[in-house]
Scaffold this active site. Structure first.
Site, PDB file in Angstrom:
ATOM      1  N   ASN A 190      -4.730   5.439  -4.379  1.00 58.88           N
ATOM      2  CA  ASN A 190      -5.975   5.535  -4.149  1.00 58.88           C
ATOM      3  C   ASN A 190      -6.897   4.928  -5.203  1.00 58.88           C
ATOM      4  O   ASN A 190      -7.095   5.429  -6.030  1.00 58.88           O
ATOM      5  CB  ASN A 190      -6.349   6.944  -3.840  1.00 58.88           C
TER       6      ASN A 190
ATOM      7  N   SER B 170       0.833  -1.143   0.093  1.00 57.47           N
ATOM      8  CA  SER B 170       0.017   0.067   0.094  1.00 57.47           C
ATOM      9  C   SER B 170       0.901   1.344  -0.009  1.00 57.47           C
ATOM     10  O   SER B 170       1.994   1.306   0.620  1.00 57.47           O
ATOM     11  CB  SER B 170      -0.892   0.158   1.111  1.00 57.47           C
TER      12      SER B 170
ATOM     13  N   SER C 123      -9.263  21.865   4.503  1.00 52.32           N
ATOM     14  CA  SER C 123      -7.725  21.777   4.964  1.00 52.32           C
ATOM     15  C   SER C 123      -7.430  22.287   6.244  1.00 52.32           C
ATOM     16  O   SER C 123      -7.869  23.293   6.570  1.00 52.32           O
ATOM     17  CB  SER C 123      -6.933  22.423   3.719  1.00 52.32           C
TER      18      SER C 123
ATOM     19  N   LYS D  17     -17.535  -1.418   1.641  1.00 52.04           N
ATOM     20  CA  LYS D  17     -16.572  -0.901   2.336  1.00 52.04           C
ATOM     21  C   LYS D  17     -16.842  -0.004   3.359  1.00 52.04           C
ATOM     22  O   LYS D  17     -15.980   0.463   4.391  1.00 52.04           O
ATOM     23  CB  LYS D  17     -15.461  -0.490   1.484  1.00 52.04           C
TER      24      LYS D  17
ATOM     25  N   ARG E 179     -17.223   3.281   5.328  1.00 48.08           N
ATOM     26  CA  ARG E 179     -16.365   4.571   5.664  1.00 48.08           C
ATOM     27  C   ARG E 179     -14.877   4.600   4.554  1.00 48.08           C
ATOM     28  O   ARG E 179     -14.676   5.463   4.079  1.00 48.08           O
ATOM     29  CB  ARG E 179     -16.075   4.684   6.898  1.00 48.08           C
TER      30      ARG E 179
ATOM     31  N   TYR F  17      -2.696   0.194   9.935  1.00 45.45           N
ATOM     32  CA  TYR F  17      -2.827  -0.266   8.516  1.00 45.45           C
ATOM     33  C   TYR F  17      -1.679  -0.367   7.768  1.00 45.45           C
ATOM     34  O   TYR F  17      -0.840  -1.085   7.149  1.00 45.45           O
ATOM     35  CB  TYR F  17      -4.114   0.422   7.634  1.00 45.45           C
TER      36      TYR F  17
END
Length: 323
Positions: free
Chosen positions: A169, A114, A203, A178, A180, A141
């Site tokens: 992504n 990932s 932001s 999936k 959230r 994760y």
């Protein structure tokens, strides 16, 4: 035969569908099949057998002579889960055992790493083996994926070919289960349908405007294309083992993503900005962009789907039809 773990999940089910399209039906599907909400991801697939992940290694020990390739995509992918024991069992130990067995029985392996391994990107987003030990993921994760990468790079005994794919992504069909963790496009479509507007994160850094956080969004069908290409290249003995980034190499803003979702739905853009939840605010990535030179140098020359084309296909051919 080819083993696909996580076959009922998002990426795994698309890989399964693409394998079927190419006439490969000699497949073993591995997952937690007790979760009925994922059943439609593989209900029309062609395969030999379904194996529950809890019994997979027993099956593998008895059937490894017939396995030609393992595509290991099963994992816990929730970036808001902070119980390390969950990741240690499902992501770390499971993958390490898989790698060890593939090495022992001389079976090639592709597994899911990932881009979450890169943390804030202080060391850039280069799939260079030399930096793996230095990476600082922002959540358990990402840490679980990096622990596997580090461990694999230390192993002397390895499968005849292996690739750890650092997914950026990913978005596209079959992610409805999936919650959230589904893509912003999925959530945007549902928000627009229900309220006529999209909520994007504000932001909390002065160097990024609201909605201008940048990510490398890759369409899930491109993931499947690369995996199948790697299998073909391995059969020709024409690809090197290692970690490979898998994004498009071009970062885009969440605003672009939302605006294209409105466009694909034939709606006017209507965006509201909300605060990033405090439980993930200090672990939120503001920029990711894959360096794709390594995969290109390995010979992959197919264009990646643009954000515009990917969103249009996903919205019009899947989400609009609840396919």
């Amino acid at each position: 035969m080819i083993v696909v773990t996580g076959a009922a999940g998002f990426i795994g089910s698309i890989v399964l569908a693409e394998l079927n399209k190419k006439g490969n039906n000699d497949l073993i599907l591995v997952d937690d099949f007790s979760k009925q909400n994922k059943e439609r991801n593989f209900i029309d697939a062609k395969y030999n057998e379904l194996i529950d992940r809890d019994y997979y290694f027993d099956w593998f020990e008895n059937n490894h002579d017939n396995v030609e390739f393992v595509i290991h995509l099963g994992a816990r992918t929730d970036t808001t889960e902070f119980d390390w024991s969950v990741f240690e069992k499902l992501n770390v130990s499971f993958t390490q055992k898989m790698f060890g067995l593939c090495a022992e029985y001389n079976i090639p392996l592709i597994y899911a790493s990932s881009a979450a391994t890169y943390g804030n990107g202080e060391l850039a987003y280069d799939d260079n083996h030399e930096v793996v030990e230095k990476l600082q993921p922002l959540n358990p994760y990402g840490r679980s994926k990096n622990e596997v990468d580090k461990w694999i790079l230390r192993q002397e005994k390895q499968p005849p070919f292996w690739a750890g794919l650092k997914f950026f992504n990913v978005y596209g069909p079959n992610e409805y289960h999936k919650g959230r963790m589904a893509s912003v496009i999925f959530h945007s479509f549902n928000q627009i349908t229900e309220t006529g507007k999209v909520k994007l994160f504000r932001s909390h850094r002065p160097d990024f405007n609201d909605g201008e956080q940048l990510r490398d969004f890759i369409y899930v069908k491109d993931i499947a294309n690369v995996i199948i290409w790697m299998i073909d290249e391995w059969q020709k003995k024409d690809i090197q083992s290692g970690l490979y980034n898998l994004g498009t190499g071009k970062a885009r803003s969440f605003y672009d993503l939302a605006a294209n979702t409105f466009k694909a739905m034939g709606r006017e853009v209507n965006i509201e900005f909300i605060d990033i939840p405090e439980d993930i605010r200090d672990k939120y990535q503001y920029f990711t962009e894959a360096n794709m030179n390594k995969l290109r140098a390995a010979g992959y020359d197919k264009d990646f789907t643009s954000l515009e084309d990917g969103v249009e296909d996903y919205v019009r051919n899947y989400l609009n039809k609840t396919k």
